[in-house]
Write a protein that holds these residues in place. Sequence first.
Motif, PDB file in Angstrom:
ATOM      1  N   ASP A 105       0.827  -1.203   0.000  1.00  0.00           N
ATOM      2  CA  ASP A 105       0.000   0.000   0.000  1.00  0.00           C
ATOM      3  C   ASP A 105       0.864   1.256   0.000  1.00  0.00           C
ATOM      4  N   ALA A 106       0.246   2.380  -0.365  1.00  0.00           N
ATOM      5  CA  ALA A 106       0.983   3.632  -0.523  1.00  0.00           C
ATOM      6  C   ALA A 106       1.121   4.429   0.774  1.00  0.00           C
ATOM      7  N   ASP A 107       0.450   4.007   1.849  1.00  0.00           N
ATOM      8  CA  ASP A 107       0.385   4.841   3.055  1.00  0.00           C
ATOM      9  C   ASP A 107       1.551   4.665   4.012  1.00  0.00           C
ATOM     10  N   LEU A 108       2.533   3.814   3.663  1.00  0.00           N
ATOM     11  CA  LEU A 108       3.736   3.558   4.459  1.00  0.00           C
ATOM     12  C   LEU A 108       3.447   2.876   5.800  1.00  0.00           C
ATOM     13  N   GLN A 109       2.267   2.306   5.977  1.00  0.00           N
ATOM     14  CA  GLN A 109       2.051   1.463   7.148  1.00  0.00           C
ATOM     15  C   GLN A 109       2.845   0.166   7.025  1.00  0.00           C
ATOM     16  N   ASP A 110       3.009  -0.295   5.802  1.00  0.00           N
ATOM     17  CA  ASP A 110       3.836  -1.468   5.540  1.00  0.00           C
ATOM     18  C   ASP A 110       5.211  -0.985   5.093  1.00  0.00           C
ATOM     19  N   PRO A 111       6.282  -1.348   5.805  1.00  0.00           N
ATOM     20  CA  PRO A 111       7.610  -0.781   5.528  1.00  0.00           C
ATOM     21  C   PRO A 111       8.241  -1.337   4.259  1.00  0.00           C
ATOM     22  N   LEU A 118      11.755 -10.294   1.733  1.00  0.00           N
ATOM     23  CA  LEU A 118      10.797 -11.046   0.921  1.00  0.00           C
ATOM     24  C   LEU A 118      11.477 -11.599  -0.328  1.00  0.00           C
ATOM     25  N   ALA A 119      12.297 -10.779  -0.968  1.00  0.00           N
ATOM     26  CA  ALA A 119      12.986 -11.201  -2.190  1.00  0.00           C
ATOM     27  C   ALA A 119      13.982 -12.320  -1.920  1.00  0.00           C
ATOM     28  N   ALA A 120      14.656 -12.256  -0.770  1.00  0.00           N
ATOM     29  CA  ALA A 120      15.623 -13.300  -0.430  1.00  0.00           C
ATOM     30  C   ALA A 120      14.944 -14.651  -0.245  1.00  0.00           C
ATOM     31  N   LEU A 121      13.773 -14.648   0.392  1.00  0.00           N
ATOM     32  CA  LEU A 121      13.038 -15.900   0.573  1.00  0.00           C
ATOM     33  C   LEU A 121      12.510 -16.423  -0.759  1.00  0.00           C
ATOM     34  N   TRP A 122      12.124 -15.521  -1.646  1.00  0.00           N
ATOM     35  CA  TRP A 122      11.719 -15.950  -2.993  1.00  0.00           C
ATOM     36  C   TRP A 122      12.893 -16.603  -3.711  1.00  0.00           C
ATOM     37  N   ARG A 123      14.089 -16.038  -3.564  1.00  0.00           N
ATOM     38  CA  ARG A 123      15.291 -16.622  -4.148  1.00  0.00           C
ATOM     39  C   ARG A 123      15.520 -18.044  -3.636  1.00  0.00           C
ATOM     40  N   ASP A 124      15.108 -18.295  -2.401  1.00  0.00           N
ATOM     41  CA  ASP A 124      15.280 -19.620  -1.809  1.00  0.00           C
ATOM     42  C   ASP A 124      14.252 -20.630  -2.307  1.00  0.00           C
ATOM     43  N   GLY A 125      13.298 -20.183  -3.118  1.00  0.00           N
ATOM     44  CA  GLY A 125      12.365 -21.117  -3.727  1.00  0.00           C
ATOM     45  C   GLY A 125      10.916 -20.968  -3.335  1.00  0.00           C
ATOM     46  N   TRP A 126      10.589 -20.042  -2.421  1.00  0.00           N
ATOM     47  CA  TRP A 126       9.194 -19.873  -2.008  1.00  0.00           C
ATOM     48  C   TRP A 126       8.419 -19.125  -3.085  1.00  0.00           C
ATOM     49  N   SER A 127       7.232 -19.607  -3.397  1.00  0.00           N
ATOM     50  CA  SER A 127       6.386 -18.954  -4.404  1.00  0.00           C
ATOM     51  C   SER A 127       5.606 -17.784  -3.830  1.00  0.00           C
ATOM     52  N   VAL A 128       5.299 -17.834  -2.543  1.00  0.00           N
ATOM     53  CA  VAL A 128       4.564 -16.776  -1.860  1.00  0.00           C
ATOM     54  C   VAL A 128       5.293 -16.450  -0.570  1.00  0.00           C
ATOM     55  N   VAL A 129       5.569 -15.170  -0.361  1.00  0.00           N
ATOM     56  CA  VAL A 129       6.164 -14.719   0.894  1.00  0.00           C
ATOM     57  C   VAL A 129       5.270 -13.612   1.446  1.00  0.00           C
ATOM     58  N   SER A 130       4.505 -13.936   2.475  1.00  0.00           N
ATOM     59  CA  SER A 130       3.559 -12.983   3.053  1.00  0.00           C
ATOM     60  C   SER A 130       4.188 -12.243   4.224  1.00  0.00           C
ATOM     61  N   ASP A 168      -2.568  -7.493   2.083  1.00  0.00           N
ATOM     62  CA  ASP A 168      -2.130  -7.687   0.702  1.00  0.00           C
ATOM     63  C   ASP A 168      -0.639  -7.458   0.527  1.00  0.00           C
ATOM     64  N   PHE A 169       0.082  -7.112   1.592  1.00  0.00           N
ATOM     65  CA  PHE A 169       1.518  -6.898   1.512  1.00  0.00           C
ATOM     66  C   PHE A 169       2.211  -8.261   1.462  1.00  0.00           C
ATOM     67  N   ARG A 170       2.613  -8.654   0.276  1.00  0.00           N
ATOM     68  CA  ARG A 170       3.276  -9.946   0.092  1.00  0.00           C
ATOM     69  C   ARG A 170       3.983  -9.967  -1.251  1.00  0.00           C
ATOM     70  N   ASN A 187     -15.004  -9.955  -8.645  1.00  0.00           N
ATOM     71  CA  ASN A 187     -14.827  -9.599  -7.236  1.00  0.00           C
ATOM     72  C   ASN A 187     -13.883 -10.576  -6.543  1.00  0.00           C
ATOM     73  N   LEU A 188     -12.749 -10.837  -7.185  1.00  0.00           N
ATOM     74  CA  LEU A 188     -11.776 -11.780  -6.651  1.00  0.00           C
ATOM     75  C   LEU A 188     -11.232 -11.291  -5.310  1.00  0.00           C
ATOM     76  N   TYR A 189     -11.226 -12.197  -4.333  1.00  0.00           N
ATOM     77  CA  TYR A 189     -10.637 -11.904  -3.019  1.00  0.00           C
ATOM     78  C   TYR A 189      -9.200 -12.414  -3.044  1.00  0.00           C
ATOM     79  N   LEU A 190      -8.245 -11.516  -3.293  1.00  0.00           N
ATOM     80  CA  LEU A 190      -6.874 -11.912  -3.550  1.00  0.00           C
ATOM     81  C   LEU A 190      -6.235 -12.630  -2.365  1.00  0.00           C
ATOM     82  N   ARG A 191      -6.512 -12.178  -1.162  1.00  0.00           N
ATOM     83  CA  ARG A 191      -5.869 -12.771   0.005  1.00  0.00           C
ATOM     84  C   ARG A 191      -6.222 -14.244   0.144  1.00  0.00           C
ATOM     85  N   GLY A 192      -7.466 -14.577  -0.164  1.00  0.00           N
ATOM     86  CA  GLY A 192      -7.872 -15.975  -0.108  1.00  0.00           C
ATOM     87  C   GLY A 192      -7.409 -16.757  -1.322  1.00  0.00           C
ATOM     88  N   ALA A 193      -7.431 -16.117  -2.506  1.00  0.00           N
ATOM     89  CA  ALA A 193      -7.049 -16.805  -3.734  1.00  0.00           C
ATOM     90  C   ALA A 193      -5.579 -17.204  -3.727  1.00  0.00           C
TER      91      ALA A 193
END
Length: 330
Positions: A105-111, A118-130, A168-170, A187-193
């Motif tokens: 999000d744009a409000d800087l609540q999520d750093p 997150l990118a390092a864990l993706w490099r390790d093979g994870w498809s989703v890093v929440s 949605d920060f992931r 009306n896709l619910y992304l967090r659940g999908a």
Amino acid sequence: MLQERRVYDNRRPVLGVVVPCYNEAEVLARTHTRLTRVLEGLTGFEYELIYVDDGSSDGTWAVINSLAGERCSVRGLRLSRNFGHQAACLAGLRESVGDAVVVIDADLQDPPELIPELAALWRDGWSVVSARRRSRDGETLFKRASAYAFYRLLNSLSDHSLALDTGDFRLVDRELVALLTGVPDKNLYLRGAVSWFGLPETSVTYDRDARQAGESKYTLRKMLALSRRGLLAGSVAPLRLSTYVGTAVLTGGCAAALMQRNARLLARPGAFGAHAIALGVVGEYLHAVFRQVQGRPDYVVQDRLGCADRPATVTSAPPSRQSRKERVAL
């Protein structure tokens, strides 16, 4: 931990960052400064930064216009009206050509400073890093308590496990982006999908900051609408509510008849309430079916900003640059 690492031949992977915006003109320049500082310091990656204006009525689009003119790695997407946060996220995912994509999000609540982890864990093979919220600074007790209860209620009712205390920060892999953007659901619910597909998922915890400027755009009405979407999309429990209520009313009526010998005084109002609830639940599902068969798009793009030589806009189900087997080495 997974034992596989993603490797690329003759190029660095592209990390896409999607930033949905709605009336964020006050904070957007600060957000951009922190994001670019983090992304430019991220070794081993190219990056693209996509701002999605979800029908803002302030100067958000003008700010995005100025930011997109600074460098080719920054692009802007303007929706014709306010279609909602989930639609804006989906629009950004469809626009991105990154090998992995972060939604923030744009409000800087999520750093933004959490992105390298997150990118390092993706490099390790994870498809989703929440990114899982450990604390929520600057939010009311009601919002913290209701969010805590909702995530656990949804997880208990859902047909599959969901990431708790996660918005949605992931980061999601290109393979999952293709799956998400190819889903025909309205009306896709992304967090659940994200969790529904069952790809390897992990999380990192963080302390959520207070807003840096402006006011929250998630009103109580919007939070209730998002909660309703999540419940209807991820669980059949509401549809079965009529059965549970009907059973309870029938049992109560029988008990009243045995104890007071005047079942009408209690059974009739109970039956009326049960029928009303049942019709309401069925009505919600019929409304969802109606939206689905209408076939309207999730959003309408009014304007795009970016360099003329940027990659072509991807389709609703963008192909990966390389297959997963080619991109992952043991």
